[in-house]
Scaffold this active site. Structure first.
Site, mmCIF file in Angstrom:
data_model
loop_
_atom_site.group_PDB
_atom_site.id
_atom_site.type_symbol
_atom_site.label_atom_id
_atom_site.label_comp_id
_atom_site.label_asym_id
_atom_site.label_seq_id
_atom_site.Cartn_x
_atom_site.Cartn_y
_atom_site.Cartn_z
ATOM 1 N N CYS A 195 43.545 41.654 43.239
ATOM 2 C CA CYS A 195 42.175 41.925 42.780
ATOM 3 C C CYS A 195 42.007 41.547 41.314
ATOM 4 C CB CYS A 195 41.804 43.382 43.023
ATOM 5 S SG CYS A 195 40.025 43.698 42.898
ATOM 6 N N ASP A 196 40.774 41.419 40.915
ATOM 7 C CA ASP A 196 40.355 40.648 39.752
ATOM 8 C C ASP A 196 41.147 40.853 38.465
ATOM 9 O OD1 ASP A 196 38.459 40.114 41.630
ATOM 10 O OD2 ASP A 196 36.745 40.564 40.384
ATOM 11 N N CYS A 252 42.156 43.999 48.942
ATOM 12 C CA CYS A 252 42.657 42.905 48.093
ATOM 13 C C CYS A 252 44.167 42.942 47.900
ATOM 14 C CB CYS A 252 41.961 42.942 46.733
ATOM 15 S SG CYS A 252 40.175 43.145 46.829
ATOM 16 N N CYS A 271 38.737 39.051 47.725
ATOM 17 C CA CYS A 271 37.410 38.569 48.113
ATOM 18 C C CYS A 271 37.399 37.059 48.318
ATOM 19 C CB CYS A 271 36.383 38.975 47.079
ATOM 20 S SG CYS A 271 36.149 40.769 46.976
ATOM 21 N N SER A 327 30.001 39.645 38.694
ATOM 22 C CA SER A 327 31.008 39.363 39.712
ATOM 23 C C SER A 327 31.125 37.859 39.871
ATOM 24 C CB SER A 327 30.597 39.987 41.041
ATOM 25 O OG SER A 327 31.334 39.432 42.105
ATOM 26 N N GLU A 333 30.259 45.019 36.227
ATOM 27 C CA GLU A 333 29.671 43.828 36.837
ATOM 28 C C GLU A 333 28.319 44.155 37.440
ATOM 29 O OE1 GLU A 333 32.549 42.300 39.558
ATOM 30 O OE2 GLU A 333 33.823 41.494 37.963
#
Length: 554
Positions: free
Chosen positions: A121-122, A48, A193, A469, A443
């Protein structure tokens, strides 16, 4: 310009500081310019954020060309995809607070005049945004970009397909060799992702709320155009410093509503609710979980994106970019076009420059929505008095009633699904995975992916005080509040209790007598925390409810 960095760099008393900075190549001329922190979340633990080290070079070139002096520093990132289904996943949401805290510390310690935050990334995007809103230093959020799709049997695939293939393998639908082939093909290179999962949802938020320049996020990470985007972000931060344009000037309540509408229209991740609540707290903008439902209810789903749709995140770029979502919102009078963005131009001015690709099918027109209302919905009821979140994109049913199958951790639920113990009609309850119970709200893609892969997504519901997720789809409810660890009603659910979920009336209920619920809760005892030292213990002590964004507070 009134530069706070001069407190560090200017005057006879600062000779010691200048001496140390000259040791690593900075000159008097460099130190007389605005000092711009380049907050990099590059890390070698996932695809990521993998190219962010190279992209930071271009950001710094843009800063220098615009008359500033860049100083790069690193913070952390935790890969949700790598840690999924393990104890390590609990670190993910906690990392959001560490990212925000660490960027804040550098801003306050080194008194930067501006910040460019490189994210992917998240948790890196909301963490960086929280730091900018907390310190209110002029800043730009630069999203590294999506991964390219993997290819298998002529179709685009992503990490979502790997987790669903695990369930299909357990059900005997595919063999071990096919599972390994999907594993090998799903992630072909650097980038976050590849669906409208959490990373790309928060990239959408960054553009539509105005902290990232419109047209920047949808460019894939390995695309050569990303260098130019990085360079421009370096230039834009200098414009913001000169014009004293600050994050709280941009992130008004109207800007938050624009971002929430973008999440709804794009079929975005449930995690956006947590992160936008947290960002609003840092911006000191009043925003409640019920405010999301108001926006969701009036906004259609137009983006045909995975996990529920046909297309990948990179297809948004070829369609015209995230700005095309902004244009649709304006066409439907669902956004405030007067909101200011990091460029100094308005939301409407930026959207007007978008070039839609003729014939594209990724972002539909208002006359042809995928769903008439937004992808997410807020439910309340006897099981979730403070609310919870369901993702409706890709789900046709609105009602599910069935017996509770109760698990006190994700791992036990995952084993039950893969062993065939979960049957059609069941309501899988996964509790003690909330902000404090985990701690960290891991998650559930391992479990939700297995449910899909086992062929149960049309007949089973899942309810948890943990998170999902962005790749999750199906009849799945997350962020149940109060959480079990805090004595919420989900702690009182027993095996076989009937659960009723009715998204058409925003309701989720435990079908037992209220007196019986109170009796069970009176007998309930709070479990001991899983961690008593270190960062997990600190988080357990300080974290708030998911209905408040799971932020840490004094």
């Amino acid at each position: 310009m009134k530069l706070q960095s001069y407190t560090i760099t200017q005057g006879k008393s600062r000779a010691g500081a200048r001496s140390m900075l000259k040791a690593i190549g900075f000159t008097d001329e460099d130190l007389a310019k605005p000092i711009i922190g380049v907050a990099n979340t590059w890390i070698e633990t996932m695809p990521c954020n993998f190219n962010l080290r190279d992209l930071a070079v271009k950001v710094k070139e843009g800063i220098r060309a615009a008359g500033g002096t860049p100083m790069e520093f690193n913070t952390i990132a935790i890969s949700d995809g790598v840690t999924m289904g393990t104890e390590g996943m609990k670190a993910s949401l906690i990392s959001r607070e560490v990212i925000a805290d660490s960027i804040e510390l550098l801003i306050r310690g080194h008194m930067f005049d501006g910040i460019v935050a490189l994210v992917a990334c998240d948790k890196t995007t909301p963490g960086a945004a929280m730091a900018l809103l907390r310190t209110n230093v002029p800043g730009v959020v630069f999203y590294g970009g999506s991964i390219m799709p993997g290819k298998y049997k002529g179709k685009d695939i992503s990490i979502q397909d790997v987790y669903e293939a695990i369930g299909a393998n357990a059900a005997g639908k595919i063999g071990d060799d096919e599972l390994r082939e999907i594993e090998n093909r799903a992630c072909p290179g650097a980038g976050a992702c590849g669906g409208q999962f959490t990373a790309n949802t928060m990239a959408t938020v960054a553009e539509l709320i105005g902290l990232a320049p419109m047209g920047s996020a949808a460019v894939p990470q390995i695309d050569s155009r990303k260098d130019a985007v990085a360079y421009r972000c370096g230039q834009l931060v200098m414009d913001a410093v000169r014009n004293n344009l600050r994050p709280r000037d941009i992130c008004t309540r109207k800007a938050f509503d624009n971002a929430i509408a973008g999440v709804a229209m794009s079929g975005g991740s449930t995690n956006a609710v947590l992160h936008l609540l947290a960002m609003a707290r840092e911006a000191e903008v009043p925003l409640s979980i019920d405010d999301f439902e108001t926006v969701f209810a009036r906004t259609p789903v137009l983006a045909d994106l995975k996990p529920a749709g046909r297309f990948m995140a990179v297809d948004v770029d070829t369609a015209g970019g995230i700005g095309l979502i902004a244009r649709r919102l304006l066409e439907g009078k669902m956004a405030d076009g007067a909101a200011i963005t990091i460029t100094g131009r308005t939301f409407a001015e930026e959207a007007a420059d978008v070039k839609e690709t003729p014939g594209q099918e990724v972002i539909r027109t208002l006359s042809n929505p995928i769903k008439p209302r937004g992808a997410l919905s807020i439910l309340r009821g006897s099981l979730a008095p403070e609310g919870c979140v369901i993702k409706l994109s890709g789900v046709d049913r609105k009602v599910h009633k069935g017996p509770a199958r109760v698990f006190n951790c994700e791992e036990d639920a995952g084993k039950a699904v893969l062993s065939g113990a979960i049957k059609p009609g069941d309501v899988v309850i996964i509790r003690y995975e909330g902000p404090r119970g985990g701690p960290g709200m891991q998650e559930m893609l391992g479990v939700t992916g297995a449910i899909v892969g086992m062929g149960l997504s049309d007949s089973v519901a899942l309810v948890t005080d943990g998170r999902f997720s962005g790749a999750t789809h199906g009849f799945m409810i997350a962020h149940v509040a109060p959480e079990a660890h805090n004595g919420g009603p989900i702690a009182a659910v027993q095996e076989g209790d009937q659960i009723t979920i009715d998204a058409s009336r925003n309701a989720i209920d435990l079908d037992i007598d209220p007196a019986e619920l109170q009796r069970r809760l009176a007998d309930w005892k709070a479990p001991a925390p899983h961690y008593t030292t270190g960062v997990f213990a600190k988080y357990w002590k300080l974290v708030s409810s998911a209905s408040e964004g799971a932020v840490t507070r004094i």
